[in-house]
Motif scaffolding. Sequence first.
Motif, mmCIF file in Angstrom:
data_model
loop_
_atom_site.group_PDB
_atom_site.id
_atom_site.type_symbol
_atom_site.label_atom_id
_atom_site.label_comp_id
_atom_site.label_asym_id
_atom_site.label_seq_id
_atom_site.Cartn_x
_atom_site.Cartn_y
_atom_site.Cartn_z
ATOM 1 N N LEU A 139 2.863 3.617 -5.757
ATOM 2 C CA LEU A 139 1.788 4.354 -5.089
ATOM 3 C C LEU A 139 2.307 5.164 -3.891
ATOM 4 O O LEU A 139 1.928 6.327 -3.697
ATOM 5 N N ARG A 142 4.132 8.115 -5.073
ATOM 6 C CA ARG A 142 3.217 9.099 -5.676
ATOM 7 C C ARG A 142 2.454 9.887 -4.614
ATOM 8 O O ARG A 142 2.355 11.111 -4.682
ATOM 9 N N TYR A 143 1.889 9.192 -3.627
ATOM 10 C CA TYR A 143 0.965 9.855 -2.702
ATOM 11 C C TYR A 143 1.577 10.267 -1.366
ATOM 12 O O TYR A 143 1.046 11.159 -0.699
ATOM 13 N N TRP A 144 2.647 9.619 -0.950
ATOM 14 C CA TRP A 144 3.249 10.026 0.333
ATOM 15 C C TRP A 144 4.498 10.880 0.121
ATOM 16 O O TRP A 144 4.930 11.556 1.026
ATOM 17 N N HIS A 145 5.067 10.786 -1.059
ATOM 18 C CA HIS A 145 6.292 11.570 -1.320
ATOM 19 C C HIS A 145 6.111 12.552 -2.479
ATOM 20 O O HIS A 145 7.067 13.200 -2.879
ATOM 21 N N PHE A 168 -2.609 3.074 -11.935
ATOM 22 C CA PHE A 168 -4.043 2.843 -12.181
ATOM 23 C C PHE A 168 -4.479 1.551 -11.497
ATOM 24 O O PHE A 168 -5.494 1.509 -10.801
ATOM 25 N N ARG A 171 -4.590 2.033 -7.691
ATOM 26 C CA ARG A 171 -5.751 2.835 -7.241
ATOM 27 C C ARG A 171 -7.016 1.981 -7.274
ATOM 28 O O ARG A 171 -7.829 2.004 -6.347
ATOM 29 N N LEU B 11 -10.229 7.135 -11.736
ATOM 30 C CA LEU B 11 -8.980 6.808 -11.033
ATOM 31 C C LEU B 11 -7.772 7.550 -11.592
ATOM 32 O O LEU B 11 -6.644 7.246 -11.221
ATOM 33 N N SER B 12 -8.030 8.511 -12.456
ATOM 34 C CA SER B 12 -6.909 9.228 -13.057
ATOM 35 C C SER B 12 -6.517 10.440 -12.220
ATOM 36 O O SER B 12 -7.361 11.072 -11.578
ATOM 37 N N ASP B 13 -5.218 10.744 -12.257
ATOM 38 C CA ASP B 13 -4.711 11.935 -11.569
ATOM 39 C C ASP B 13 -4.930 13.187 -12.409
ATOM 40 O O ASP B 13 -4.899 14.307 -11.902
ATOM 41 N N TRP B 41 -12.727 5.460 -3.810
ATOM 42 C CA TRP B 41 -11.457 6.113 -4.149
ATOM 43 C C TRP B 41 -11.313 7.443 -3.416
ATOM 44 O O TRP B 41 -10.243 7.797 -2.942
ATOM 45 N N VAL B 44 -10.300 6.569 0.029
ATOM 46 C CA VAL B 44 -8.879 6.158 0.059
ATOM 47 C C VAL B 44 -7.989 7.395 0.015
ATOM 48 O O VAL B 44 -7.029 7.513 0.792
ATOM 49 N N ILE B 48 -5.313 8.576 2.793
ATOM 50 C CA ILE B 48 -3.895 8.842 2.484
ATOM 51 C C ILE B 48 -3.509 10.248 2.944
ATOM 52 O O ILE B 48 -2.480 10.445 3.588
ATOM 53 N N MET B 53 2.998 10.986 8.565
ATOM 54 C CA MET B 53 4.228 10.367 8.090
ATOM 55 C C MET B 53 4.915 9.701 9.282
ATOM 56 O O MET B 53 5.279 10.387 10.245
#
Lengths: 198, 183
Positions: A139, A142-145, A168, A171, B11-13, B41, B44, B48, B53
Amino acid sequence: MEEQEALWITKALEGDDLAFGHLVEQYQRPVFSLCYRMLGNSKEAEDAAQESFLRAYRHIKRYDPNRSFATWLLSIASHYCIDQMRKRRLDTVSTDALPAEIIADHNAPNPEHEFRSREKEAMIQNLLHQLKPTDRAALVLRYWHQYSEVEIAESLNLSVSAVKSRLFRARQALAKGLTAAENTLTVSERRPDESPAL
Amino acid sequence: MSHQPFETWLLSDENLDEEQEKALQAHLEGCQQCQQLSQSWTQVQSLISTSSMPEPAPGFSLRWQQRLAVGRQHQQQRKMWFLTLGLFALASLIFLGLAIVNVFSTSFGYEISQIFASFALTIARVSHFWELIQSVVQSFPLILPLLVFLGLGGFSTSVALIVTWFSSLIRFYQPAKEGVFNQ
């Protein structure tokens, strides 16, 4: 910059410490960030990031120049953090760092904004700490990098379908964790002498 | 109520096509659980995307250089320790080997070799004696007449000498006849 980086990598492969030092300078932020998201506090993140660079330095000969150096480096950091988390078997937020991180800095230009920001940070870390080490690594990458599923699979030595499945699950856990945290907050905000019916 | 495939879609990208989007919206209107999941979600994702960073404390690179130097020093110490241990083990092995060779080459070895030598010498002597007996036995028919001749000659000579000696003794002690010397 890419040419410069390629030159540093080539020199580092030849055993040039100064060139590797430039690479440390270049990648310290993403490596530290990954370690922080994985381990949850600055002290451990610093130690893990330093150790990751040391491992990369010692095993630089194993690096394949056809692959991305960043992916290789973050792969080392991810594996190191996963190992550390499994070793300590304490899948909760460290108590020595987070309280300080959510205390508002009253000297900041906007203390309320600062407090909200730290609160969000603590919330994120709390949610991340509910995940299994490998799910968390997937995760974070995926989301921070902004890694693709293929890159995550390469970094964590997983199949792409396993990465999809783990993402999945992660998430789902984060969304449900946030709902649960909000529900707990709503209950705790009610005054002790207040009737539950109200 | 079944929440699949809507939960997966939420929840899918991956982007949903038009039909999937319509079906999802229709499901969300009647499903509070999926609505809650969708809102959470989204929150969230917002958390994020707005999170900064984290950065290491200033001087990270310098601290890494220091750590590398300490690591090298430890590595050098480990190498020296292993080298010392290896040399000690080698010296111990050489000493042990020499001790074993010494034991077998002097006292114990010498005794063993002496026993073997004595045994071999005894066997050689017995063998030599046996060969001598065999050769004598084998040559006995050739020397038998000579032996008989010598034996008989010796025996008869001895008998003659003994008889002569006794007869002389008898004559010497017999009294002399009267008148012979008185005459």
